[in-house]
Design an enzyme around this catalytic site. Structure first.
Site, mmCIF file in Angstrom:
data_model
loop_
_atom_site.group_PDB
_atom_site.id
_atom_site.type_symbol
_atom_site.label_atom_id
_atom_site.label_comp_id
_atom_site.label_asym_id
_atom_site.label_seq_id
_atom_site.Cartn_x
_atom_site.Cartn_y
_atom_site.Cartn_z
ATOM 1 C CB CYS A 283 14.388 -56.228 85.932
ATOM 2 S SG CYS A 283 14.818 -54.758 86.866
ATOM 3 N N GLY B 251 21.698 -42.117 73.766
ATOM 4 C CA GLY B 251 21.614 -43.408 73.081
ATOM 5 C C GLY B 251 21.165 -44.563 73.961
ATOM 6 C CG HIS C 87 18.453 -52.912 84.578
ATOM 7 N ND1 HIS C 87 17.657 -53.481 85.567
ATOM 8 C CD2 HIS C 87 19.727 -53.254 84.888
ATOM 9 C CE1 HIS C 87 18.431 -54.136 86.425
ATOM 10 N NE2 HIS C 87 19.690 -54.014 86.030
ATOM 11 C CG HIS D 24 15.595 -51.112 88.290
ATOM 12 N ND1 HIS D 24 15.691 -51.493 86.977
ATOM 13 C CD2 HIS D 24 15.160 -49.832 88.277
ATOM 14 C CE1 HIS D 24 15.325 -50.493 86.195
ATOM 15 N NE2 HIS D 24 14.984 -49.473 86.963
ATOM 16 C CG HIS E 29 27.279 -50.857 75.730
ATOM 17 N ND1 HIS E 29 26.518 -51.490 74.769
ATOM 18 C CD2 HIS E 29 26.467 -49.930 76.288
ATOM 19 C CE1 HIS E 29 25.305 -50.963 74.743
ATOM 20 N NE2 HIS E 29 25.240 -50.012 75.653
ATOM 21 C CG ASP F 257 24.205 -55.845 72.536
ATOM 22 O OD1 ASP F 257 24.165 -54.845 73.277
ATOM 23 O OD2 ASP F 257 23.418 -56.019 71.569
ATOM 24 C CG HIS G 53 22.848 -51.349 79.592
ATOM 25 N ND1 HIS G 53 21.649 -50.707 79.839
ATOM 26 C CD2 HIS G 53 23.214 -50.980 78.348
ATOM 27 C CE1 HIS G 53 21.308 -49.984 78.791
ATOM 28 N NE2 HIS G 53 22.243 -50.129 77.866
ATOM 29 C CG ASN H 1 24.904 -45.575 74.961
ATOM 30 O OD1 ASN H 1 25.868 -44.887 74.655
ATOM 31 N ND2 ASN H 1 24.567 -46.660 74.292
HETATM 32 P P1 AMP Z 1 21.629 -49.020 75.100
HETATM 33 O O1 AMP Z 1 21.354 -48.465 73.733
HETATM 34 O O2 AMP Z 1 22.850 -48.453 75.730
HETATM 35 O O3 AMP Z 1 20.408 -48.928 75.995
HETATM 36 O O4 AMP Z 1 21.970 -50.530 74.868
HETATM 37 C C1 AMP Z 1 21.024 -51.547 74.925
HETATM 38 C C2 AMP Z 1 21.675 -52.744 74.311
HETATM 39 O O5 AMP Z 1 20.945 -53.898 74.705
HETATM 40 C C3 AMP Z 1 21.670 -52.740 72.783
HETATM 41 O O6 AMP Z 1 23.002 -52.838 72.300
HETATM 42 C C4 AMP Z 1 20.829 -53.963 72.413
HETATM 43 O O7 AMP Z 1 21.308 -54.618 71.278
HETATM 44 C C5 AMP Z 1 20.939 -54.814 73.662
HETATM 45 N N1 AMP Z 1 19.844 -55.722 73.938
HETATM 46 C C6 AMP Z 1 18.524 -55.440 73.934
HETATM 47 N N2 AMP Z 1 17.814 -56.508 74.307
HETATM 48 C C7 AMP Z 1 18.706 -57.499 74.579
HETATM 49 C C8 AMP Z 1 18.597 -58.847 75.033
HETATM 50 N N3 AMP Z 1 17.421 -59.396 75.296
HETATM 51 N N4 AMP Z 1 19.732 -59.560 75.201
HETATM 52 C C9 AMP Z 1 20.931 -58.993 74.938
HETATM 53 N N5 AMP Z 1 21.108 -57.724 74.529
HETATM 54 C C10 AMP Z 1 20.011 -56.976 74.353
#
Ligand code: AMP
Length: 111
Positions: free
Chosen positions: A3, A87, A92, A42, A96, A26, A94, A81
């Protein structure tokens, strides 16, 4: 946390932004190119989606297509995920975008 990135209150390596979504690299990439796309509104996860989110979801997928093209990706993975067992570590929504492998060989996908 995402957020705050959406609001611009936390820094991120932003590669694309529109009124509805933001895309950024990432911080711990699991592929040569690994970009996350988030909605500015959100939404906790895919499991929390309702019809009210249809516009945001469409914007995320269109952004994914544009980001991938901008990164020069021809083939790539688009992945959500969902929940801890799926995973998901950040609550929030997202998406990939993963790509940039020289050949398609990722045997296991633990993102
Ligand atoms: P998930 O496991 O699907 O929740 O993916 C979360 C992703 O966010 C992971 O691949 C982390 O490496 C990435 N991540 C966490 N914090 C940050 C951040 N501040 N900036 C960029 N990526 C992030």
């Amino acid at each position: 946390m995402f957020c705050k990135i959406a609001e611009g209150a936390l820094p991120a390596d932003v590669v694309f932004e529109s009124s509805q979504v933001k895309a950024f690299r990432d911080i711990h990439p699991k592929a040569p190119i690994h970009v996350l796309v988030i909605p500015k509104v959100h939404i906790a996860s895919v499991a929390a989606l309702t019809a009210a989110h249809d516009g945001a979801i469409a914007a995320m997928l269109h952004a994914a297509k544009d980001v991938a093209a901008g990164e020069g990706l021809v083939g790539y993975k688009v992945l959500f995920n969902v929940g801890r067992e799926g995973g998901q570590m950040v609550d929030h929504l997202h998406l990939h975008i993963l790509g940039g492998w020289k050949e398609h060989k990722p045997k296991s996908l633990n993102i």
